[in-house]
Design a protein around this motif. Structure first.
Motif, PDB file in Angstrom:
ATOM      1  N   TRP A  82       0.830  -1.205   0.000  1.00 19.59           N
ATOM      2  CA  TRP A  82       0.000   0.000   0.000  1.00 19.59           C
ATOM      3  C   TRP A  82       0.870   1.264   0.000  1.00 19.59           C
ATOM      4  O   TRP A  82       0.613   2.204  -0.749  1.00 19.59           O
ATOM      5  CB  TRP A  82      -0.926  -0.005   1.226  1.00 19.59           C
ATOM      6  CG  TRP A  82      -1.646   1.296   1.400  1.00 19.59           C
ATOM      7  CD1 TRP A  82      -2.749   1.722   0.740  1.00 19.59           C
ATOM      8  CD2 TRP A  82      -1.265   2.342   2.294  1.00 19.59           C
ATOM      9  NE1 TRP A  82      -3.098   2.982   1.163  1.00 19.59           N
ATOM     10  CE2 TRP A  82      -2.197   3.374   2.121  1.00 19.59           C
ATOM     11  CE3 TRP A  82      -0.240   2.504   3.207  1.00 19.59           C
ATOM     12  CZ2 TRP A  82      -2.125   4.567   2.846  1.00 19.59           C
ATOM     13  CZ3 TRP A  82      -0.167   3.678   3.934  1.00 19.59           C
ATOM     14  CH2 TRP A  82      -1.106   4.696   3.744  1.00 19.59           C
ATOM     15  N   PHE A  84       3.927   1.638  -1.033  1.00 17.16           N
ATOM     16  CA  PHE A  84       4.638   1.791  -2.302  1.00 17.16           C
ATOM     17  C   PHE A  84       3.705   2.313  -3.390  1.00 17.16           C
ATOM     18  O   PHE A  84       4.058   3.211  -4.149  1.00 17.16           O
ATOM     19  CB  PHE A  84       5.268   0.463  -2.735  1.00 17.16           C
ATOM     20  CG  PHE A  84       6.040   0.579  -4.004  1.00 17.16           C
ATOM     21  CD1 PHE A  84       7.281   1.197  -4.011  1.00 17.16           C
ATOM     22  CD2 PHE A  84       5.531   0.085  -5.200  1.00 17.16           C
ATOM     23  CE1 PHE A  84       8.002   1.320  -5.190  1.00 17.16           C
ATOM     24  CE2 PHE A  84       6.240   0.208  -6.374  1.00 17.16           C
ATOM     25  CZ  PHE A  84       7.484   0.825  -6.375  1.00 17.16           C
ATOM     26  N   VAL A  85       2.510   1.771  -3.482  1.00 11.97           N
ATOM     27  CA  VAL A  85       1.561   2.187  -4.521  1.00 11.97           C
ATOM     28  C   VAL A  85       1.052   3.600  -4.249  1.00 11.97           C
ATOM     29  O   VAL A  85       0.942   4.419  -5.168  1.00 11.97           O
ATOM     30  CB  VAL A  85       0.389   1.179  -4.604  1.00 11.97           C
ATOM     31  CG1 VAL A  85      -0.728   1.708  -5.476  1.00 11.97           C
ATOM     32  CG2 VAL A  85       0.891  -0.158  -5.112  1.00 11.97           C
ATOM     33  N   GLU A  86       0.765   3.910  -3.011  1.00 13.72           N
ATOM     34  CA  GLU A  86       0.167   5.203  -2.659  1.00 13.72           C
ATOM     35  C   GLU A  86       1.168   6.356  -2.701  1.00 13.72           C
ATOM     36  O   GLU A  86       0.853   7.430  -3.200  1.00 13.72           O
ATOM     37  CB  GLU A  86      -0.458   5.106  -1.264  1.00 13.72           C
ATOM     38  CG  GLU A  86      -1.272   6.291  -0.850  1.00 13.72           C
ATOM     39  CD  GLU A  86      -2.572   6.446  -1.624  1.00 13.72           C
ATOM     40  OE1 GLU A  86      -3.044   7.586  -1.744  1.00 13.72           O
ATOM     41  OE2 GLU A  86      -3.116   5.424  -2.099  1.00 13.72           O
ATOM     42  N   PHE A  87       2.375   6.164  -2.194  1.00 13.22           N
ATOM     43  CA  PHE A  87       3.312   7.269  -2.028  1.00 13.22           C
ATOM     44  C   PHE A  87       4.517   7.219  -2.970  1.00 13.22           C
ATOM     45  O   PHE A  87       5.218   8.211  -3.112  1.00 13.22           O
ATOM     46  CB  PHE A  87       3.809   7.326  -0.575  1.00 13.22           C
ATOM     47  CG  PHE A  87       2.705   7.492   0.417  1.00 13.22           C
ATOM     48  CD1 PHE A  87       1.981   8.675   0.488  1.00 13.22           C
ATOM     49  CD2 PHE A  87       2.358   6.462   1.273  1.00 13.22           C
ATOM     50  CE1 PHE A  87       0.956   8.838   1.396  1.00 13.22           C
ATOM     51  CE2 PHE A  87       1.339   6.615   2.187  1.00 13.22           C
ATOM     52  CZ  PHE A  87       0.631   7.809   2.244  1.00 13.22           C
ATOM     53  N   ARG A  88       4.819   6.080  -3.562  1.00 10.68           N
ATOM     54  CA  ARG A  88       5.946   5.896  -4.460  1.00 10.68           C
ATOM     55  C   ARG A  88       7.256   6.452  -3.885  1.00 10.68           C
ATOM     56  O   ARG A  88       7.950   7.241  -4.520  1.00 10.68           O
ATOM     57  CB  ARG A  88       5.686   6.567  -5.812  1.00 10.68           C
ATOM     58  CG  ARG A  88       4.584   5.969  -6.603  1.00 10.68           C
ATOM     59  CD  ARG A  88       5.034   4.681  -7.199  1.00 10.68           C
ATOM     60  NE  ARG A  88       3.929   4.162  -8.022  1.00 10.68           N
ATOM     61  CZ  ARG A  88       3.883   2.948  -8.457  1.00 10.68           C
ATOM     62  NH1 ARG A  88       4.860   2.126  -8.204  1.00 10.68           N
ATOM     63  NH2 ARG A  88       2.878   2.540  -9.168  1.00 10.68           N
ATOM     64  N   PRO A  89       7.622   6.023  -2.655  1.00 11.89           N
ATOM     65  CA  PRO A  89       8.871   6.532  -2.078  1.00 11.89           C
ATOM     66  C   PRO A  89      10.081   5.881  -2.746  1.00 11.89           C
ATOM     67  O   PRO A  89       9.962   4.881  -3.456  1.00 11.89           O
ATOM     68  CB  PRO A  89       8.779   6.108  -0.611  1.00 11.89           C
ATOM     69  CG  PRO A  89       7.964   4.864  -0.655  1.00 11.89           C
ATOM     70  CD  PRO A  89       6.966   5.080  -1.770  1.00 11.89           C
ATOM     71  N   ASP A  90      11.240   6.464  -2.504  1.00 10.30           N
ATOM     72  CA  ASP A  90      12.482   5.871  -2.969  1.00 10.30           C
ATOM     73  C   ASP A  90      12.611   4.483  -2.343  1.00 10.30           C
ATOM     74  O   ASP A  90      12.311   4.317  -1.158  1.00 10.30           O
ATOM     75  CB  ASP A  90      13.649   6.769  -2.542  1.00 10.30           C
ATOM     76  CG  ASP A  90      14.971   6.247  -3.035  1.00 10.30           C
ATOM     77  OD1 ASP A  90      15.825   5.925  -2.177  1.00 10.30           O
ATOM     78  OD2 ASP A  90      15.153   6.168  -4.273  1.00 10.30           O
ATOM     79  N   PRO A  91      13.020   3.464  -3.080  1.00  9.64           N
ATOM     80  CA  PRO A  91      13.114   2.111  -2.516  1.00  9.64           C
ATOM     81  C   PRO A  91      13.997   2.012  -1.281  1.00  9.64           C
ATOM     82  O   PRO A  91      13.717   1.234  -0.364  1.00  9.64           O
ATOM     83  CB  PRO A  91      13.670   1.277  -3.664  1.00  9.64           C
ATOM     84  CG  PRO A  91      13.236   2.000  -4.896  1.00  9.64           C
ATOM     85  CD  PRO A  91      13.262   3.448  -4.533  1.00  9.64           C
ATOM     86  N   LEU A  94      11.910   3.250   1.631  1.00  7.35           N
ATOM     87  CA  LEU A  94      10.893   2.242   1.933  1.00  7.35           C
ATOM     88  C   LEU A  94      11.507   1.058   2.673  1.00  7.35           C
ATOM     89  O   LEU A  94      10.967   0.596   3.688  1.00  7.35           O
ATOM     90  CB  LEU A  94      10.225   1.778   0.636  1.00  7.35           C
ATOM     91  CG  LEU A  94       8.970   0.944   0.770  1.00  7.35           C
ATOM     92  CD1 LEU A  94       7.822   1.799   1.289  1.00  7.35           C
ATOM     93  CD2 LEU A  94       8.594   0.346  -0.571  1.00  7.35           C
TER      94      LEU A  94
END
Length: 136
Positions: A82, A84-91, A94
Motif C-alpha cells: 500500500w 509503495f503504490v500510494e506514495f511511491r517513495p524511494d526504494p 521504503l
C-alpha cells in the motif's frame, strides 16, 4: 472420591485457557499471574518465583519464532505494498522504514508469543505440565 478410590481428574485444579494465555502474553506465570515467567529476553525460568509452579517442562522450541514470522509477514506485506503504490517513495527509504518496523514488531511479539505458547502448554497439561508436575 468413589468407592474409596481417588478421582484425579476432579481433584486437579482447573486451568482455564483464556486467562492462562493472557498471563503468558504478559510474560508472567500462567498459574498465579504474579511471578515473571521469563529470565532475560526469552529464557523461561525453571520455577515461578512467587508460587513455585514448575515451568521447566515447556517445549516452545521454534513455535514462537514461526508465529512471529507469520504475523509480521501478514501485517507488513500489505502495508508495504500500500505504501509503495500510494506514495511511491524511494526504494531505499521504503526498505529502511519497513526494515526498522519489521524488526521492532518482531522484537515486540517474540517474547509475548513465547509466553503465550508456554501458557498454552501449561493450561492443556502438555509436555509434563500434567497432574504430576505440581509446584517445586
Amino acid at each position: 472420591m468413589r468407592d474409596g478410590t481417588v478421582d484425579f481428574e476432579t481433584e486437579e485444579e482447573e486451568r482455564p485457557l483464556g486467562p492462562a494465555l493472557w498471563r503468558g502474553w504478559n510474560r508472567v506465570c500462567p498459574r498465579c499471574g504474579s511471578g515473571p515467567m521469563l529470565r532475560g529476553y526469552l529464557t523461561v525460568r525453571d520455577n515461578c518465583p512467587v508460587c513455585g509452579e514448575s515451568l521447566h517442562h515447556q517445549r516452545a522450541d521454534d513455535g514462537p519464532a514461526y508465529l512471529t514470522i507469520l504475523i509480521v509477514g501478514h501485517l507488513m506485506a500489505p502495508v508495504i505494498l500500500w505504501a509503495f503504490v500510494e506514495f511511491r517513495p524511494d526504494p531505499a527509504i521504503l526498505a529502511t522504514i519497513f526494515g526498522i518496523g519489521t524488526v521492532a514488531l518482531s522484537l515486540f511479539l517474540l517474547p509475548r508469543l513465547k509466553g503465550a505458547m508456554v501458557a498454552l502448554q501449561w493450561a492443556k497439561r502438555m509436555h509434563g505440565f500434567g497432574s504430576g508436575s505440581g509446584r517445586g
